[in-house]
Motif scaffolding. Structure first.
Motif, PDB file in Angstrom:
ATOM      1  N   UNK A   1      30.536  33.088  35.498  1.00  0.00           N
ATOM      2  CA  UNK A   1      31.286  33.856  36.492  1.00  0.00           C
ATOM      3  C   UNK A   1      32.081  32.903  37.375  1.00  0.00           C
ATOM      4  N   UNK A   2      33.265  33.330  37.766  1.00  0.00           N
ATOM      5  CA  UNK A   2      34.132  32.496  38.606  1.00  0.00           C
ATOM      6  C   UNK A   2      33.987  32.875  40.078  1.00  0.00           C
ATOM      7  N   UNK A   3      32.757  32.875  40.552  1.00  0.00           N
ATOM      8  CA  UNK A   3      32.502  33.281  41.937  1.00  0.00           C
ATOM      9  C   UNK A   3      31.942  32.147  42.787  1.00  0.00           C
ATOM     10  N   UNK A   4      31.956  30.900  42.249  1.00  0.00           N
ATOM     11  CA  UNK A   4      31.409  29.763  42.984  1.00  0.00           C
ATOM     12  C   UNK A   4      32.498  29.138  43.839  1.00  0.00           C
ATOM     13  N   UNK A   5      32.172  28.811  45.075  1.00  0.00           N
ATOM     14  CA  UNK A   5      33.117  28.154  45.979  1.00  0.00           C
ATOM     15  C   UNK A   5      32.431  26.960  46.633  1.00  0.00           C
ATOM     16  N   UNK A   6      33.230  26.064  47.192  1.00  0.00           N
ATOM     17  CA  UNK A   6      32.692  24.838  47.775  1.00  0.00           C
ATOM     18  C   UNK A   6      31.733  25.094  48.943  1.00  0.00           C
ATOM     19  N   UNK A   7      31.957  26.177  49.657  1.00  0.00           N
ATOM     20  CA  UNK A   7      31.028  26.471  50.759  1.00  0.00           C
ATOM     21  C   UNK A   7      29.623  26.735  50.231  1.00  0.00           C
ATOM     22  N   UNK A   8      29.514  27.243  48.993  1.00  0.00           N
ATOM     23  CA  UNK A   8      28.198  27.426  48.383  1.00  0.00           C
ATOM     24  C   UNK A   8      27.507  26.077  48.219  1.00  0.00           C
TER      25      UNK A   8
END
Length: 396
Positions: A72-79
């Motif tokens: 899934x393309x739901x990962x962001x750097x804030x994670x």
């Protein structure tokens, strides 16, 4: 496309595919560059899709991760930041952490992350090893304290480092000396913090990146150690502090993305990398106080001209190298016999591969004129047009 460029840097190659696999891509001298087993949904590559010199590399990785693996393309750097903050709180508990901070983007991002994780129990320390850029210690103290909110102190260890480097010319020995002395200073600072606060300081924060690890450590097989990084392979066996390295699995462009996600100002995020050993590995041959002063002045002029001309942000890394070579020159009516220096500017995002930057001649001319006329000790300036590989970005 049927043909495309990929970066390979191996001294070995696959000569036979495993049972159930077939070759789907090759080069003139390597038959099994890409193999697949469609039934088992397994693929193997013998090139580097993740580097700048592989233009379609991101497409290959995207096809595998999204189309094949279904990620899934739901990962962001804030994670990434939130995961680190949670994990470090659990790991450190009520202990204190001392932070290795240089003011570069790597240590700045690492320091901001740690400050948000444990607050006042994080103690950032800048070690002035006598080989920093011109006025660097003063600038870093101001920027880190005022702009980033990091509690930072500076340890003046100039004489300690430079005395140990006296007479040393081998680059690996320089890195080892600086790495060992660096950790010694930090162990001493940790003890002072523990005594002052009646707390337990057991951890050392460093901004080690993934390319540092790759170049410093050979994991398996015939891969060679390219050079020792002072915060990876240059650590002494007696080191008592436990390392925390939040950026160890990130490339430089990912660190910058993380910095922006954390709200760090663009000036700090887009600073060019500066090596841990500092100017000591940009002075080829013996490191002396006079040669450090010469290089500081020359480097300051080059960076100033890159900023003025609008090329700084287009370049991945830029610096000056002072060579162990002297040349004859003419200044006024007199003969000079002084040092030769070289400007190094490269384009890169991953720092595993890099191309020399095509700096306009007029900018080169201004740099040359200013350095030769304003810096006593240099009478010739060159421009490095080597790419990585086969050269490395730094000269030592």
């Amino acid at each position: 496309p049927n043909e495309f460029q990929m970066w390979m840097s191996h001294g070995d190659k696959l000569t036979k595919s495993p049972d159930g696999f077939k070759a789907v891509a090759a080069t003139p001298n390597a038959e099994f560059v890409t193999i697949e087993n469609s039934e088992r949904k397994m693929w193997g590559l013998q090139f580097h899709p993740e580097v700048t010199h592989s233009p379609l590399g991101k497409t290959i990785l995207s096809n595998f991760c999204i189309k094949i693996a279904g990620a899934k393309q739901d990962w962001v750097m804030t994670d990434y930041a939130n995961e680190f903050i949670e994990s470090v709180r659990a790991k450190v508990g009520e202990h204190h952490v001392i932070g290795a901070v240089s003011g570069g983007v790597d240590s700045t991002v690492a320091a901001v992350l740690m400050t948000r994780a444990i607050g006042d129990r994080f103690h950032a320390v800048l070690v002035d090893n006598g080989c920093l850029r011109k006025d660097e210690a003063k600038k870093v103290l101001k920027r880190m304290r005022e702009d980033c909110g990091v509690n930072l102190r500076c340890v003046d260890a100039c004489d300690r480092f430079l005395d140990k480097l006296a007479g040393v010319t081998d680059p690996e020995q320089k890195r080892k000396i600086i790495g060992n002395t660096f950790i010694e200073v930090f162990q001493e600072e940790a003890t002072k913090i523990e005594n002052d606060l009646n707390g337990n300081c057991e951890y050392l924060l460093q901004g080690t990146l993934y390319p540092d690890v790759i170049e410093s450590i050979s994991y398996k097989g015939p891969s060679a150690t390219i050079k020792t990084h002072h915060n990876v392979g240059g650590l002494p066996d007696t080191m008592k502090l436990k390392l925390i390295e939040p950026l160890r699995e990130l490339f430089k462009d990912e660190v910058r993305e993380l910095g922006m996600a954390l709200g760090i100002d663009e000036t700090s995020v887009w600073r060019h990398p500066f090596p841990g050993p500092g100017l000591a590995i940009r002075i080829l041959g013996e490191v002396t106080r006079d040669r450090v002063k010469i290089l500081q002045e020359a480097d300051d002029i080059v960076i100033e001209e890159l900023l003025k001309s609008g090329h700084y942000r287009k370049i991945g890394q830029a610096f000056v190298v002072l060579l162990p070579v002297k040349s004859v020159g003419v200044m006024g009516d007199g003969r000079t016999y002084e040092w030769v220096a070289s400007v190094r500017c490269v384009e890169t995002t991953d720092y595993m591969t890099a191309d020399f930057y095509h700096l306009p001649y007029d900018v080169m001319g201004t740099m040359s004129s200013r350095v030769i006329n304003e810096v006593r000790g240099i009478n010739r300036l060159c421009y490095d047009i080597s790419s990585k590989p086969p050269a490395t970005i730094e000269w030592e």
